[in-house]
Write a protein that holds these residues in place. Structure first.
Motif, PDB file in Angstrom:
ATOM      1  N   LYS A   1      32.829  28.725  42.365  1.00 50.40           N
ATOM      2  CA  LYS A   1      32.539  29.980  41.667  1.00 50.40           C
ATOM      3  C   LYS A   1      31.471  30.750  42.446  1.00 50.40           C
ATOM      4  CE  LYS A   1      33.786  28.417  37.102  1.00 50.40           C
ATOM      5  NZ  LYS A   1      33.417  28.299  35.719  1.00 50.40           N
ATOM      6  N   ALA A   2      31.817  31.970  42.817  1.00 51.74           N
ATOM      7  CA  ALA A   2      30.878  32.802  43.576  1.00 51.74           C
ATOM      8  C   ALA A   2      29.800  33.355  42.658  1.00 51.74           C
ATOM      9  CB  ALA A   2      31.638  33.946  44.240  1.00 51.74           C
ATOM     10  N   LEU A   3      28.575  33.360  43.151  1.00 57.02           N
ATOM     11  CA  LEU A   3      27.466  33.934  42.394  1.00 57.02           C
ATOM     12  C   LEU A   3      27.345  35.417  42.723  1.00 57.02           C
ATOM     13  CD1 LEU A   3      24.783  31.133  42.841  1.00 57.02           C
ATOM     14  CD2 LEU A   3      26.257  31.542  40.885  1.00 57.02           C
ATOM     15  N   THR A   4      26.922  36.184  41.746  1.00 58.82           N
ATOM     16  CA  THR A   4      26.697  37.617  41.933  1.00 58.82           C
ATOM     17  C   THR A   4      25.203  37.888  41.874  1.00 58.82           C
ATOM     18  OG1 THR A   4      26.762  38.152  39.577  1.00 58.82           O
ATOM     19  CG2 THR A   4      28.885  38.066  40.735  1.00 58.82           C
ATOM     20  N   ASN A   5      24.815  39.133  42.038  1.00 60.27           N
ATOM     21  CA  ASN A   5      23.391  39.497  41.942  1.00 60.27           C
ATOM     22  C   ASN A   5      22.836  39.255  40.549  1.00 60.27           C
ATOM     23  OD1 ASN A   5      23.097  40.185  44.587  1.00 60.27           O
ATOM     24  ND2 ASN A   5      23.593  42.340  44.271  1.00 60.27           N
ATOM     25  N   ARG A   6      23.707  39.115  39.556  1.00 70.02           N
ATOM     26  CA  ARG A   6      23.260  38.868  38.182  1.00 70.02           C
ATOM     27  C   ARG A   6      22.661  37.462  38.033  1.00 70.02           C
ATOM     28  NH1 ARG A   6      24.679  42.163  34.556  1.00 70.02           N
ATOM     29  NH2 ARG A   6      24.965  40.673  32.890  1.00 70.02           N
ATOM     30  N   GLU A   7      23.003  36.544  38.938  1.00 74.82           N
ATOM     31  CA  GLU A   7      22.499  35.175  38.865  1.00 74.82           C
ATOM     32  C   GLU A   7      21.256  34.950  39.722  1.00 74.82           C
ATOM     33  OE1 GLU A   7      25.961  35.561  39.369  1.00 74.82           O
ATOM     34  OE2 GLU A   7      26.452  35.137  37.282  1.00 74.82           O
ATOM     35  N   PHE A   8      20.864  35.936  40.520  1.00 75.52           N
ATOM     36  CA  PHE A   8      19.696  35.802  41.380  1.00 75.52           C
ATOM     37  C   PHE A   8      18.548  36.638  40.829  1.00 75.52           C
ATOM     38  CE2 PHE A   8      23.260  34.880  44.174  1.00 75.52           C
ATOM     39  CZ  PHE A   8      22.835  33.703  44.771  1.00 75.52           C
TER      40      PHE A   8
END
Length: 154
Positions: free
Chosen positions: A111-118
């Protein structure tokens, strides 16, 4: 750590307060500003039905002005003194400590992370954490510290 209690029933005070009463909350602060903060709604003395938030604040440093060692400093001092009460013994360790980590990794694999997870260091965390709490009608609350409180009163 913050414990937010369920909202109080507004039956008695609905005419005066409407839905403006915040839920009662208890916050326990550990490091670096150890203390306890309690906020609850209290009826103003007298014949009116006015209710206002009441704040009770205990700051270890403000009350005692004493030096309290940092978390790891305390652990090292306890270890040097031979006091093992703050350490986990072999009998209490989990037999499968990595089981939950393995499951977590399986869940996130591929699952790719987006800027919402950083999020940037020193901030309150990612937007995704806010969204997760909002699904259950909850929200993060910035802890009230003695310093924040003193600034707010000026």
């Amino acid at each position: 750590m913050r414990i937010q209690f369920r909202p109080t029933p507004h039956v008695l005070f609905a005419a005066e307060c409407g839905q403006n009463l915040d839920a009662n909350a208890l916050a326990l602060r550990l490091q670096p500003d150890e203390g306890i903060y309690l906020r609850f709604n209290g009826k103003v003395p007298g014949t009116s039905l006015e209710v206002r938030p009441v704040r009770m604040h205990f700051s270890y440093n403000a009350e005692f002005g004493a030096y309290t060692p940092e978390a790891y400093e305390r652990l090292l001092l306890e270890a040097m003194a031979g006091d093992a009460t703050l350490f986990i013994s072999g009998a209490t360790k989990s037999r499968r400590p990595g089981k939950s980590l393995i499951q977590l990794r399986k869940t996130w694999t591929g699952k790719a992370l987006t800027n919402r997870e950083f999020y940037a260091a020193g901030t309150w965390g990612p937007v995704a954490a806010d969204d997760l709490l909002a699904q259950a009608d909850h929200a993060w609350h910035e802890p009230v510290t003695y310093t924040n409180r003193a600034l707010a009163q000026k």
